[in-house]
Design a protein around this motif. Sequence first.
Motif, PDB file in Angstrom:
ATOM      1  N   ILE A   1       0.839  -1.205   0.000  1.00 55.31           N
ATOM      2  CA  ILE A   1       0.000   0.000   0.000  1.00 55.31           C
ATOM      3  C   ILE A   1       0.872   1.252   0.000  1.00 55.31           C
ATOM      4  O   ILE A   1       0.627   2.206  -0.744  1.00 55.31           O
ATOM      5  CB  ILE A   1      -0.956  -0.020   1.211  1.00 55.31           C
TER       6      ILE A   1
ATOM      7  N   LEU B   1       2.346   1.730  -3.449  1.00 56.59           N
ATOM      8  CA  LEU B   1       1.359   2.225  -4.418  1.00 56.59           C
ATOM      9  C   LEU B   1       1.015   3.687  -4.168  1.00 56.59           C
ATOM     10  O   LEU B   1       0.799   4.454  -5.106  1.00 56.59           O
ATOM     11  CB  LEU B   1       0.089   1.380  -4.349  1.00 56.59           C
ATOM     12  N   LEU B   2       0.985   4.075  -2.888  1.00 53.26           N
ATOM     13  CA  LEU B   2       0.577   5.448  -2.563  1.00 53.26           C
ATOM     14  C   LEU B   2       1.552   6.477  -3.092  1.00 53.26           C
ATOM     15  O   LEU B   2       1.161   7.602  -3.400  1.00 53.26           O
ATOM     16  CB  LEU B   2       0.444   5.613  -1.039  1.00 53.26           C
TER      17      LEU B   2
ATOM     18  N   PRO C   1      -4.255  10.842  -6.334  1.00 55.69           N
ATOM     19  CA  PRO C   1      -5.380  10.705  -5.398  1.00 55.69           C
ATOM     20  C   PRO C   1      -4.994  10.994  -3.957  1.00 55.69           C
ATOM     21  O   PRO C   1      -5.784  11.597  -3.209  1.00 55.69           O
ATOM     22  CB  PRO C   1      -5.806   9.246  -5.570  1.00 55.69           C
ATOM     23  N   MET C   2      -3.776  10.623  -3.566  1.00 56.61           N
ATOM     24  CA  MET C   2      -3.386  10.872  -2.175  1.00 56.61           C
ATOM     25  C   MET C   2      -3.289  12.366  -1.908  1.00 56.61           C
ATOM     26  O   MET C   2      -3.769  12.851  -0.872  1.00 56.61           O
ATOM     27  CB  MET C   2      -2.055  10.198  -1.867  1.00 56.61           C
TER      28      MET C   2
ATOM     29  N   ALA D   1      -6.724  13.768  -1.752  1.00 57.90           N
ATOM     30  CA  ALA D   1      -7.377  13.414  -0.486  1.00 57.90           C
ATOM     31  C   ALA D   1      -6.864  14.294   0.645  1.00 57.90           C
ATOM     32  O   ALA D   1      -7.637  14.715   1.518  1.00 57.90           O
ATOM     33  CB  ALA D   1      -7.143  11.940  -0.176  1.00 57.90           C
TER      34      ALA D   1
ATOM     35  N   PHE E   1      -0.723   5.996  -7.105  1.00 57.94           N
ATOM     36  CA  PHE E   1      -1.817   6.697  -6.441  1.00 57.94           C
ATOM     37  C   PHE E   1      -1.367   8.016  -5.811  1.00 57.94           C
ATOM     38  O   PHE E   1      -1.991   8.491  -4.880  1.00 57.94           O
ATOM     39  CB  PHE E   1      -2.436   5.791  -5.367  1.00 57.94           C
TER      40      PHE E   1
END
Lengths: 170, 114
Positions: free
Chosen positions: A130, A133-134, A141-142, A145, A138
């Motif tokens: 995770i 990927l972050l 999106p992070m 967010a 991603f």
Amino acid sequence: MDLYAFFFYFFAVLTVGSAFVVVFSRNIIYSAFALMFTFFGVAALYVLLYADFVAVTQLLVYVGGILVLIIFGVMLTTKVFSVEMKTGTLNLLPATLFTAIIAGMLIFVFSATDWNVVPDQEWDTTVYGIGALLVNEFILPMQVAGVLLLVAMIGAVMMAARDWTKLKSK
Amino acid sequence: MTYCIAQIPQWLAEPGLTHFLVISAILFSLGLLAVLTRRNVIMVLMGIELLLNSANINFIAFARYTTLALDAHLIALFVIILAAAEAAIALAIVLNIYQQFSTVNVDEVSTLRE
């Protein structure tokens, strides 16, 4: 019946049963506390699905954050020491019919579909994956967010502050 | 010669993808029922939390049993983030409604109608 099935059914019954209490309880405080057991049960289901990080996040955010917020909301908007704690219902019959139809359709579709299940996947702990990927796929999106959480925080404070104009004039 | 008195059927003894999906379907319907029927705004909020949780169970179950893998975990994490932001904003709005109308029942807050 092995241990996995035992724990699955235990937490499934816990989750669904306390969700029933949430929806059908007359007293809103009982609903809030039953919601805590629902969140715990869902977190346990995540553990059974090898989603350790999501399970811990569920506990931290839902039980530690959202539930406390909801209980604060209940305390601030109802007269705790009166009979007003009881909450009424609206158009019960059509909504129940509609929901029953939706539930039947969902359960039928879920159990009738031949899902493309990949058997026996090996799962490591998910935290490393995770995190990787972050900061790779991603990352956008992070960031979004993070900005969303900042905006939500400022907005919630501004809306909930009692006398904002008085505060500003000082 | 051994025989079981209560033979547990195969589909019951081994929880699989469908079991988790059915749990999420039940949670979804209960949340929908709470959103549609309860008068108190905070009960409606609890219903929305149930809906989001059921969606998350779906994501995680598909991550476990299909090739969706870690992407679904990340989507579930973002859903949790959105739920947190939504709960904070919604409760701020509820507090404002309570100050304006001194009630939190959705059917009594109808000034915009008419």
